[in-house]
Structures are given as C-alpha cells and as structure tokens.
Scaffold this motif. Sequence first.
Motif, PDB file in Angstrom:
ATOM      1  N   ALA A  69      71.026  77.802  46.498  1.00  0.00           N
ATOM      2  CA  ALA A  69      69.855  77.173  47.272  1.00  0.00           C
ATOM      3  C   ALA A  69      69.595  78.122  48.649  1.00  0.00           C
ATOM      4  O   ALA A  69      68.715  78.037  49.266  1.00  0.00           O
ATOM      5  CB  ALA A  69      70.038  75.607  47.310  1.00  0.00           C
ATOM      6  N   ILE A  70      70.718  78.553  48.868  1.00  0.00           N
ATOM      7  CA  ILE A  70      70.857  79.256  50.084  1.00  0.00           C
ATOM      8  C   ILE A  70      70.259  80.720  49.906  1.00  0.00           C
ATOM      9  O   ILE A  70      70.812  81.580  49.190  1.00  0.00           O
ATOM     10  CB  ILE A  70      72.119  79.520  50.830  1.00  0.00           C
ATOM     11  CG1 ILE A  70      72.734  78.130  51.108  1.00  0.00           C
ATOM     12  CG2 ILE A  70      72.053  80.322  51.739  1.00  0.00           C
ATOM     13  CD1 ILE A  70      73.769  78.041  51.729  1.00  0.00           C
ATOM     14  N   THR A  71      68.988  81.130  50.193  1.00  0.00           N
ATOM     15  CA  THR A  71      68.469  82.413  50.095  1.00  0.00           C
ATOM     16  C   THR A  71      68.483  83.217  51.182  1.00  0.00           C
ATOM     17  O   THR A  71      67.919  84.562  51.001  1.00  0.00           O
ATOM     18  CB  THR A  71      67.017  81.973  49.593  1.00  0.00           C
ATOM     19  OG1 THR A  71      66.152  81.277  50.394  1.00  0.00           O
ATOM     20  CG2 THR A  71      66.785  81.234  48.321  1.00  0.00           C
ATOM     21  N   GLN A  72      68.708  82.622  52.367  1.00  0.00           N
ATOM     22  CA  GLN A  72      68.602  83.759  53.549  1.00  0.00           C
ATOM     23  C   GLN A  72      69.890  83.678  54.303  1.00  0.00           C
ATOM     24  O   GLN A  72      70.513  82.596  54.737  1.00  0.00           O
ATOM     25  CB  GLN A  72      67.576  83.100  54.621  1.00  0.00           C
ATOM     26  CG  GLN A  72      66.275  83.407  54.119  1.00  0.00           C
ATOM     27  CD  GLN A  72      65.289  82.542  55.199  1.00  0.00           C
ATOM     28  OE1 GLN A  72      65.428  82.543  56.134  1.00  0.00           O
ATOM     29  NE2 GLN A  72      63.959  82.441  54.621  1.00  0.00           N
ATOM     30  N   ILE A  73      70.721  84.954  54.193  1.00  0.00           N
ATOM     31  CA  ILE A  73      72.036  84.935  54.811  1.00  0.00           C
ATOM     32  C   ILE A  73      71.962  85.856  55.977  1.00  0.00           C
ATOM     33  O   ILE A  73      71.631  87.241  55.581  1.00  0.00           O
ATOM     34  CB  ILE A  73      72.900  85.430  53.669  1.00  0.00           C
ATOM     35  CG1 ILE A  73      73.019  84.277  52.639  1.00  0.00           C
ATOM     36  CG2 ILE A  73      74.422  85.381  54.429  1.00  0.00           C
ATOM     37  CD1 ILE A  73      73.535  85.019  51.374  1.00  0.00           C
ATOM     38  N   GLU A  74      72.161  85.299  57.170  1.00  0.00           N
ATOM     39  CA  GLU A  74      72.474  86.491  58.330  1.00  0.00           C
ATOM     40  C   GLU A  74      73.880  86.748  58.675  1.00  0.00           C
ATOM     41  O   GLU A  74      74.617  85.743  58.850  1.00  0.00           O
ATOM     42  CB  GLU A  74      71.415  85.917  59.385  1.00  0.00           C
ATOM     43  CG  GLU A  74      71.859  86.548  60.803  1.00  0.00           C
ATOM     44  CD  GLU A  74      71.233  86.007  62.158  1.00  0.00           C
ATOM     45  OE1 GLU A  74      70.812  86.595  62.823  1.00  0.00           O
ATOM     46  OE2 GLU A  74      71.292  84.786  62.102  1.00  0.00           O
ATOM     47  N   ILE A  75      74.306  87.800  58.781  1.00  0.00           N
ATOM     48  CA  ILE A  75      75.504  88.074  59.089  1.00  0.00           C
ATOM     49  C   ILE A  75      75.689  88.997  60.417  1.00  0.00           C
ATOM     50  O   ILE A  75      74.985  90.059  60.483  1.00  0.00           O
ATOM     51  CB  ILE A  75      76.128  88.946  57.862  1.00  0.00           C
ATOM     52  CG1 ILE A  75      76.320  87.832  56.614  1.00  0.00           C
ATOM     53  CG2 ILE A  75      77.868  89.209  58.227  1.00  0.00           C
ATOM     54  CD1 ILE A  75      76.519  88.734  55.366  1.00  0.00           C
ATOM     55  N   ILE A  76      76.259  88.443  61.115  1.00  0.00           N
ATOM     56  CA  ILE A  76      76.395  89.203  62.816  1.00  0.00           C
ATOM     57  C   ILE A  76      77.966  89.756  62.759  1.00  0.00           C
ATOM     58  O   ILE A  76      78.866  88.792  62.489  1.00  0.00           O
ATOM     59  CB  ILE A  76      76.049  88.372  63.810  1.00  0.00           C
ATOM     60  CG1 ILE A  76      75.010  87.608  63.621  1.00  0.00           C
ATOM     61  CG2 ILE A  76      76.357  89.011  65.123  1.00  0.00           C
ATOM     62  CD1 ILE A  76      74.452  86.340  64.636  1.00  0.00           C
ATOM     63  N   SER A  77      77.865  91.191  62.910  1.00  0.00           N
ATOM     64  CA  SER A  77      79.251  91.645  62.873  1.00  0.00           C
ATOM     65  C   SER A  77      79.585  91.882  64.425  1.00  0.00           C
ATOM     66  O   SER A  77      78.939  92.331  65.202  1.00  0.00           O
ATOM     67  CB  SER A  77      79.192  93.194  62.331  1.00  0.00           C
ATOM     68  OG  SER A  77      79.197  93.006  60.941  1.00  0.00           O
ATOM     69  N   GLU A  78      81.006  91.446  64.463  1.00  0.00           N
ATOM     70  CA  GLU A  78      81.560  91.684  65.930  1.00  0.00           C
ATOM     71  C   GLU A  78      82.902  92.574  65.694  1.00  0.00           C
ATOM     72  O   GLU A  78      83.589  92.243  64.848  1.00  0.00           O
ATOM     73  CB  GLU A  78      82.066  90.059  66.200  1.00  0.00           C
ATOM     74  CG  GLU A  78      82.503  90.348  67.661  1.00  0.00           C
ATOM     75  CD  GLU A  78      82.802  88.611  68.008  1.00  0.00           C
ATOM     76  OE1 GLU A  78      83.919  88.234  67.853  1.00  0.00           O
ATOM     77  OE2 GLU A  78      81.945  87.901  68.350  1.00  0.00           O
ATOM     78  N   ARG A  79      82.822  93.441  66.415  1.00  0.00           N
ATOM     79  CA  ARG A  79      84.190  94.343  66.742  1.00  0.00           C
ATOM     80  C   ARG A  79      85.102  93.851  67.727  1.00  0.00           C
ATOM     81  O   ARG A  79      84.740  93.134  68.696  1.00  0.00           O
ATOM     82  CB  ARG A  79      83.668  95.757  66.728  1.00  0.00           C
ATOM     83  CG  ARG A  79      82.894  96.372  65.817  1.00  0.00           C
ATOM     84  CD  ARG A  79      82.860  97.829  65.826  1.00  0.00           C
ATOM     85  NE  ARG A  79      81.928  98.354  64.879  1.00  0.00           N
ATOM     86  CZ  ARG A  79      82.538  98.525  63.474  1.00  0.00           C
ATOM     87  NH1 ARG A  79      83.734  98.267  63.233  1.00  0.00           N
ATOM     88  NH2 ARG A  79      81.692  99.235  62.512  1.00  0.00           N
ATOM     89  N   PRO A  80      86.605  94.183  67.176  1.00  0.00           N
ATOM     90  CA  PRO A  80      87.449  93.707  68.408  1.00  0.00           C
ATOM     91  C   PRO A  80      87.285  94.401  69.635  1.00  0.00           C
ATOM     92  O   PRO A  80      86.854  95.657  69.807  1.00  0.00           O
ATOM     93  CB  PRO A  80      88.894  93.887  67.707  1.00  0.00           C
ATOM     94  CG  PRO A  80      88.196  95.047  66.733  1.00  0.00           C
ATOM     95  CD  PRO A  80      86.963  94.870  66.323  1.00  0.00           C
ATOM     96  N   LYS A  81      87.694  93.749  70.630  1.00  0.00           N
ATOM     97  CA  LYS A  81      87.743  94.205  72.036  1.00  0.00           C
ATOM     98  C   LYS A  81      88.903  95.397  72.141  1.00  0.00           C
ATOM     99  O   LYS A  81      89.888  95.033  71.880  1.00  0.00           O
ATOM    100  CB  LYS A  81      87.693  93.277  73.183  1.00  0.00           C
ATOM    101  CG  LYS A  81      86.420  92.559  73.109  1.00  0.00           C
ATOM    102  CD  LYS A  81      86.454  91.260  74.129  1.00  0.00           C
ATOM    103  CE  LYS A  81      85.171  90.596  73.696  1.00  0.00           C
ATOM    104  NZ  LYS A  81      85.255  89.171  74.488  1.00  0.00           N
TER     105      LYS A  81
END
Length: 82
Positions: A69-81
Amino acid sequence: MQEEINEVIGKINTLLAGDGSRLTLIRAGGNSISVRFSLGKASDCESCAIDPETAEMLVREAIQTNLPAITQIEIISERPKE
C-alpha cells in the motif's frame, strides 16, 4: 500500519547493525514514508560498510514486498561526521 512499518525497518536495521548503519523512520502517512539512512563504519573494514544505494534498494524492496500500500518512499542519506 505503523507497527508493520517499524517491523520492516527493524529487520533491515538488524542487517545494517554490523557496520553501524541505521534506518530511522521520519514520517509515515497515507501511502508514503520517509526514512533516514545513517551510514556507519564497519569496525574491521571501513570500506565494507553498506553504501547508501544498496541500503536504498533494500528498503524499497522490503517495503514494496511487505507493505504494497506504500507507494512513495523517500530515503534521506546521512553520512557520519568526520
């Protein structure tokens, strides 16, 4: 549906735990979710840490398989400091 989303993310986090990477649910509503991918560092092999593209593929496949049922997936990538 929130419980099912958390379950899928928890399973993926189990796979990512070895290199310290982690997924965090930011938002879920209707047919969309947003998650943050925090890149970790493998303790024995820094270059062995999962890359953001592979993590995104895992997330998309797991969500589409388990929660169609979930058709929109936003993935935000975060790199380590550094």
